[in-house]
Design a protein around this motif. Structure first.
Motif, PDB file in Angstrom:
ATOM      1  N   GLY A 362       6.596  15.530  46.067  1.00  0.00           N
ATOM      2  CA  GLY A 362       7.536  14.944  47.029  1.00  0.00           C
ATOM      3  C   GLY A 362       8.769  14.284  46.435  1.00  0.00           C
ATOM      4  O   GLY A 362       9.394  13.448  47.094  1.00  0.00           O
ATOM      5  N   LYS A 363       9.171  14.643  45.207  1.00  0.00           N
ATOM      6  CA  LYS A 363      10.350  14.005  44.599  1.00  0.00           C
ATOM      7  C   LYS A 363      11.612  14.319  45.412  1.00  0.00           C
ATOM      8  O   LYS A 363      12.378  13.422  45.759  1.00  0.00           O
ATOM      9  N   THR A 364      11.811  15.614  45.721  1.00  0.00           N
ATOM     10  CA  THR A 364      12.972  16.006  46.530  1.00  0.00           C
ATOM     11  C   THR A 364      12.863  15.435  47.936  1.00  0.00           C
ATOM     12  O   THR A 364      13.865  14.984  48.521  1.00  0.00           O
ATOM     13  N   THR A 365      11.652  15.423  48.481  1.00  0.00           N
ATOM     14  CA  THR A 365      11.435  14.863  49.830  1.00  0.00           C
ATOM     15  C   THR A 365      11.813  13.383  49.866  1.00  0.00           C
ATOM     16  O   THR A 365      12.424  12.906  50.831  1.00  0.00           O
ATOM     17  N   LEU A 366      11.467  12.642  48.786  1.00  0.00           N
ATOM     18  CA  LEU A 366      11.834  11.227  48.719  1.00  0.00           C
ATOM     19  C   LEU A 366      13.354  11.059  48.720  1.00  0.00           C
ATOM     20  O   LEU A 366      13.901  10.224  49.451  1.00  0.00           O
ATOM     21  N   LEU A 367      14.065  11.864  47.911  1.00  0.00           N
ATOM     22  CA  LEU A 367      15.532  11.775  47.881  1.00  0.00           C
ATOM     23  C   LEU A 367      16.112  12.013  49.274  1.00  0.00           C
ATOM     24  O   LEU A 367      16.985  11.278  49.733  1.00  0.00           O
ATOM     25  N   ASP A 458      35.131  10.238  45.331  1.00  0.00           N
ATOM     26  CA  ASP A 458      34.833   8.848  44.952  1.00  0.00           C
ATOM     27  C   ASP A 458      33.397   8.516  45.350  1.00  0.00           C
ATOM     28  O   ASP A 458      33.024   8.656  46.517  1.00  0.00           O
ATOM     29  N   THR A 459      32.597   8.071  44.388  1.00  0.00           N
ATOM     30  CA  THR A 459      31.200   7.699  44.672  1.00  0.00           C
ATOM     31  C   THR A 459      30.873   6.388  43.955  1.00  0.00           C
ATOM     32  O   THR A 459      31.515   6.027  42.969  1.00  0.00           O
ATOM     33  N   ASN A 460      29.865   5.717  44.472  1.00  0.00           N
ATOM     34  CA  ASN A 460      29.316   4.587  43.714  1.00  0.00           C
ATOM     35  C   ASN A 460      27.797   4.712  43.556  1.00  0.00           C
ATOM     36  O   ASN A 460      27.160   3.908  42.900  1.00  0.00           O
ATOM     37  N   VAL A 461      27.215   5.771  44.186  1.00  0.00           N
ATOM     38  CA  VAL A 461      25.796   6.093  44.000  1.00  0.00           C
ATOM     39  C   VAL A 461      25.658   7.613  43.871  1.00  0.00           C
ATOM     40  O   VAL A 461      26.161   8.350  44.732  1.00  0.00           O
ATOM     41  N   LEU A 462      25.013   8.057  42.804  1.00  0.00           N
ATOM     42  CA  LEU A 462      24.754   9.488  42.617  1.00  0.00           C
ATOM     43  C   LEU A 462      23.267   9.759  42.828  1.00  0.00           C
ATOM     44  O   LEU A 462      22.422   9.099  42.226  1.00  0.00           O
ATOM     45  N   ILE A 463      22.962  10.734  43.685  1.00  0.00           N
ATOM     46  CA  ILE A 463      21.588  11.186  43.915  1.00  0.00           C
ATOM     47  C   ILE A 463      21.511  12.606  43.341  1.00  0.00           C
ATOM     48  O   ILE A 463      22.137  13.530  43.892  1.00  0.00           O
ATOM     49  N   LEU A 464      20.799  12.784  42.250  1.00  0.00           N
ATOM     50  CA  LEU A 464      20.814  14.050  41.511  1.00  0.00           C
ATOM     51  C   LEU A 464      19.415  14.663  41.463  1.00  0.00           C
ATOM     52  O   LEU A 464      18.472  14.043  40.975  1.00  0.00           O
ATOM     53  N   ASP A 465      19.274  15.902  41.965  1.00  0.00           N
ATOM     54  CA  ASP A 465      17.983  16.584  41.989  1.00  0.00           C
ATOM     55  C   ASP A 465      17.985  17.685  40.931  1.00  0.00           C
ATOM     56  O   ASP A 465      18.585  18.736  41.118  1.00  0.00           O
TER      57      ASP A 465
END
Length: 518
Positions: A362-367, A458-465
């Motif tokens: 569930g790693k991707t599911t959590l993201l 412009d970002t201040n949070v990156l969510i990387l899968d």
């Protein structure tokens, strides 16, 4: 006796040449790493030698009766097929024999004595082959491999289209092992695999007595299993004895020697041209000038390969967010059934978190739950203030018939053509890549197009899968540098410890929270 001979292979896509007069030989017992930058043609080479793609020129010749097993990242698994169906398909050739056996039995009632004798002989051969290949123990063998790869816990009756990337890779690996081929062709087998199964694959390949050809950008894995390197570069294929570290050493020395020879020759050419220019008009020195000119005309001029554009990733940063990035309250992730126990997690500003754990837990599911893309089974997610999120998905979605330029323009319609081309070039893509359709690009080149979208907002949070999947060594090193310098927060799924070590401030192991048996 070679297993495979490739002679004078030439191939390209449109005006983009991939190979030029390439030859290759595979001998029994060779454990080969096929390496090269993204887009140099490694997967294309695999497709040509397996007959999926016809080359423009050249001859590909396999030894007789060689059974080839190919682990292809892009294999399509059809909806409606279960894990058991895919694993059992490894024995399709035996099921075909059984069909032929039943066919013969039906014909025997009306056969003449001569035909009957032929049928009996063929029937005996088929029965011997079925017994030799353990045909009557197929179900037991499928169960054995499924247990070893952790597929039994997922459920062998599960539809393969419902699997995660890592589970899918395990199924394809399982099928390959059941086939027991004479040679293995593996295209990035560690993509999506968790650490436990990468170790298992290492042990399997180290004990494998037959030959294999392996494409991988995972250098520690590569070094642990191969004894030969074939380097694909500038339309050529060159052989090096030893592992990747040995290759780098020899390649650097060869490059240095070639540059020295090139510089020496360029000086000689300049001197000869200067002599000819100064002396061709004078009667007394004309013969000497002509002699120098002949030397120039006959000279085999050394050419240096053009330097590959190296990617340059610099993430644009938005305003500073609030102290809390997100908070979960008794969050249970999943789809039809829960994948986790209730989670109470907090991520704060400036944290860089690596999310690890086995496939399918569930790693991707959590993201996606944290981003709000899918609803949780229960509980809630609260995002912080002033978040500017950038999300890098495992695989490319959308219209792959777009050109790279169109793909970026759709995301940034205000960019001029120069700005689009410049953005793609900074990600290590050449003019020919930039003008190509996305679907003809390699996995690594497609990843660079997606990274181009991410670094230009412009970002201040990156969510990387799984951001390192498919990327070559230069791109991985540059991505790690850029993420270390990024002043925002990062939550990243990654199965490569050497990538997230020194980058992550925290490591979260989802296997401690999952309800799945792994």
């Amino acid at each position: 006796m070679s297993i495979l001979n490739v002679e004078h292979l030439t191939h390209g896509f449109g005006d983009r040449a991939i190979f030029n007069d390439v030859s290759f030989r595979l001998l029994p017992g060779e454990h080969i790493g096929l390496i090269g930058a993204n887009g140099e043609g490694k997967s294309t080479f695999m497709n040509i030698i397996t007959g999926k793609l016809q080359p423009d020129e050249g001859k590909i010749e396999w030894a007789k009766n060689v059974r080839v097993g190919y682990l292809d990242q892009h294999t399509v698994l059809n909806a409606g097929m279960t894990i058991r169906d895919v694993l059992a398909s490894a024995f399709d050739f035996l099921f075909q024999m059984e069909e032929r056996m039943n066919e013969i039995c039906e014909k025997m009632g009306d056969a003449s004595p001569e035909e009957l004798e032929q049928y009996m002989e063929e029937l005996g051969t088929i029965q011997d082959l079925l017994t030799m290949h353990d045909f009557y123990m197929i179900d037991a063998k499928v169960d054995e491999v499924a247990n070893a790869l952790g597929l039994t816990e997922i459920g062998l009756e599960k539809d393969v289209t419902e699997l995660s990337g890592g589970q899918r890779t395990k199924v394809l690996l399982g099928k390959l092992l059941l086939e027991k081929p004479d040679i293995l062709l593996l295209d990035e087998p560690t993509n999506y695999l968790d650490a436990e199964h990468i170790e298992w694959l290492k042990r399997y390949l180290n004990d494998y007595e037959n030959a294999f050809l392996l494409i991988s950008h995972d250098i520690p894995f590569l070094n642990s299993v191969i004894n030969l390197i074939y380097h694909m570069d500038n339309q050529e294929l060159n052989r090096y004895v030893g592992d990747y570290d040995k290759f780098r050493e020899v390649y650097a020395m060869k490059k240095s020697q070639l540059e020295a020879a090139y510089n020496k020759q360029q000086k000689e050419i300049a001197d000869l041209k200067d002599f000819v220019a100064r002396n061709k008009a004078r009667v007394s020195t004309r013969n000497m000038a002509m002699s120098r000119q002949k030397k120039l005309d006959k000279m085999d001029v050394i050419e240096l390969a053009s330097e590959k554009p190296k990617p340059e990733f610099n993430f644009r940063e938005a305003r500073t967010p609030g102290r809390i990035i997100f908070e979960t309250r008794d969050l249970v992730i999943g789809y039809d059934e829960p994948l986790s126990r209730p989670l109470n997690l907090t991520m704060e500003r400036n944290q860089k978190i690596a999310l690890i754990g086995a496939n399918g837990i569930g790693k991707t599911t959590l993201l996606k739950s944290l981003l709000g893309y899918i609803k949780p089974v229960s509980g809630a997610v609260e995002q912080g203030d002033y978040l500017e999120l950038g999300y890098f998905e495992q695989e490319m979605t959308g219209d792959k018939d777009n050109s790279c330029i169109e793909e970026i323009w759709q995301t940034f319609p205000g960019f001029s053509q120069y700005e689009v081309r410049s953005a793609l070039a900074k990600c290590g893509l050449t003019t020919k890549h930039i003008e190509s359709k996305v679907r003809v690009l390699s996995g690594g080149e497609q990843a660079k197009v997606r990274l181009c979208k991410l670094i230009n907002r412009d970002t201040n949070v990156l969510i990387l899968d799984e951001p390192t999947n498919h990327l070559d060594i230069d791109a991985k090193e540059e991505l790690k540098r850029a993420l270390k310098e990024y002043r925002g927060s990062i939550l990243m799924v990654c199965h490569e410890p050497e990538f997230y070590e020194g980058l992550a401030t925290d490591v979260w192991d989802l296997s401690q929270w999952t309800t799945r048996i792994v």
